[in-house]
Enzyme design. Structure first.
Site: not given
Ligand code: COA
Length: 332
Positions: A114, A259, A289
């Site tokens: 990225c 980004h 993204n």
């Molecule tokens: N829809 C619904 N629920 C989802 C889901 C989706 N698409 N994806 C995950 N969940 C669930 C998980 O299973 C989890 O359930 P649980 O609590 O029963 O285990 C719950 O939602 C919470 O997940 P969590 O991982 O705690 O969410 P979060 O607040 O960390 O948000 C992201 C998830 C991915 C949005 C966040 O962590 C993020 O943006 N991270 C950075 C990602 C990024 O920038 N990546 C690219 C870098 S270039």
């Protein structure tokens, strides 16, 4: 006198096919509310059958060439950034080069995920500063949708990524006060497995098996919370570093081009830097993204909308798999 590289043309291309959060909710256990709340994404584009990453890249490149009033024959070096290479080898650059009819000049892929566009910008800048190449075409092209896990198992990553390409033309700046002013790049391979696609892997025999495919080993895996925490720390750090190298303060910057991984990450970074969100345009709501293509797509949208005027200061920053991260300041 320093020879700086200056961007003389920008372009982008996204597929026509719009995939909304509700479309994804029909095929996996997710919801529009969950996706919007966590990431700011409303929809993304998925490439149509019959098109390849190099088609998006070539179209973006032609738009950038037109904006710079150049043709493919005027280019001395083709750089392509991608984490979703069209084939294992050769790089996507070979296919874009052929589509543009630019055979003969050097063409290569650069892999920094990225942060790829900023790594590409630094590479183009170095070649131009050294006098090795005059006009550089930098294309960032990504197709994620063909290698995402659209079952419930992959819902944490499949909802975040979209397809698209952006391109810029770089040339020696006629004015030493305008162009790429400073770029700072970093990476830390300790965290390679925090956001990666494990297979096919040349570190394994065989490099992929039907079981690996069945178990989803060919799809992206991400420790989302871990990535989030590192991104909101590294981005302000590298922004401060690049600004300090020019004795600038966040308040001096007119446009922030971050980004587009997650709107929440960028809001947090803007708050840490004390920057108003009005100066941070975004398109993640429409495209998700697009990895290395996110920044050049956003840049082209802003340029074509007439929002970025000559002499304005742009600060761009990215964080991604590797981990890689970087920041750049450009005087437009
Ligand atoms: N829809 C619904 N629920 C989802 C889901 C989706 N698409 N994806 C995950 N969940 C669930 C998980 O299973 C989890 O359930 P649980 O609590 O029963 O285990 C719950 O939602 C919470 O997940 P969590 O991982 O705690 O969410 P979060 O607040 O960390 O948000 C992201 C998830 C991915 C949005 C966040 O962590 C993020 O943006 N991270 C950075 C990602 C990024 O920038 N990546 C690219 C870098 S270039």
């Amino acid at each position: 006198m320093i020879t700086r590289a200056i961007i003389t043309g920008t372009g982008h291309c996204v597929p026509d096919r719009v995939v909304t959060n509700n479309d994804l909710a029909k095929i996996m256990d997710t919801s529009d509310e969950w996706i919007q709340q966590r990431s700011g994404i409303r929809e993304r584009r998925h490439i149509e059958d019959g098109l390849a990453p190099s088609d998006l890249g070539a179209k973006a490149a032609l738009n950038a060439l037109e904006a710079a009033k150049l043709t493919p024959k005027d280019i001395d070096l083709l750089l392509v950034t991608t984490l979703s290479s069209e084939h294992t080898f050769p790089g996507t650059a070979a296919f874009i080069q052929r589509k543009l009819g630019m055979q003969g000049i050097p063409a290569m892929d650069l892999r920094a995920q990225c942060s790829g566009f900023l790594y590409g910008l630094a590479t183009a800048d170095a070649f131009i500063k050294s006098g090795s190449y005059g006009r550089v075409l930098l294309v960032s092209a990504e197709v994620h949708s063909r290698a995402l896990d659209f079952s419930d198992r992959g819902r944490d990553t499949a909802v975040l990524f979209g397809d698209g390409a952006g391109a810029v033309i770089l040339e020696p700046s006629p004015n030493p006060e305008r162009g790429i002013m400073s770029i700072k790049l970093h990476s830390d391979g300790d965290f390679a497995e925090k956001l990666w696609v494990e297979y096919p892997s040349m570190a394994q025999t065989p490099h992929v098996t039907p079981e690996i495919v069945r178990e989803g080993g060919v799809y992206p895996k991400m420790d989302g919370k871990f990535v989030f925490k590192h991104a909101v720390t590294r981005l302000p750090e590298v922004v401060s570093e690049v600004l300090e190298s020019l004795h600038l303060k966040p308040q001096d910057i007119d446009h922030w081009l971050f980004h587009q991984a997650n709107l929440r990450i960028n809001e947090r970074v803007a708050a840490t830097l004390g920057v108003s969100v009005e100066k941070c345009p975004y398109n993640i709501d429409r495209y998700g993204n697009c990895s290395s293509a996110s920044i050049p797509i956003l840049l082209d949208e802003q340029v074509r909308a007439g929002n970025i005027k000559p002499w304005k200061l742009i600060c761009s920053a990215a964080f991604g798999s590797g981990f890689t991260w970087g920041g750049a300041v450009i005087r437009w």
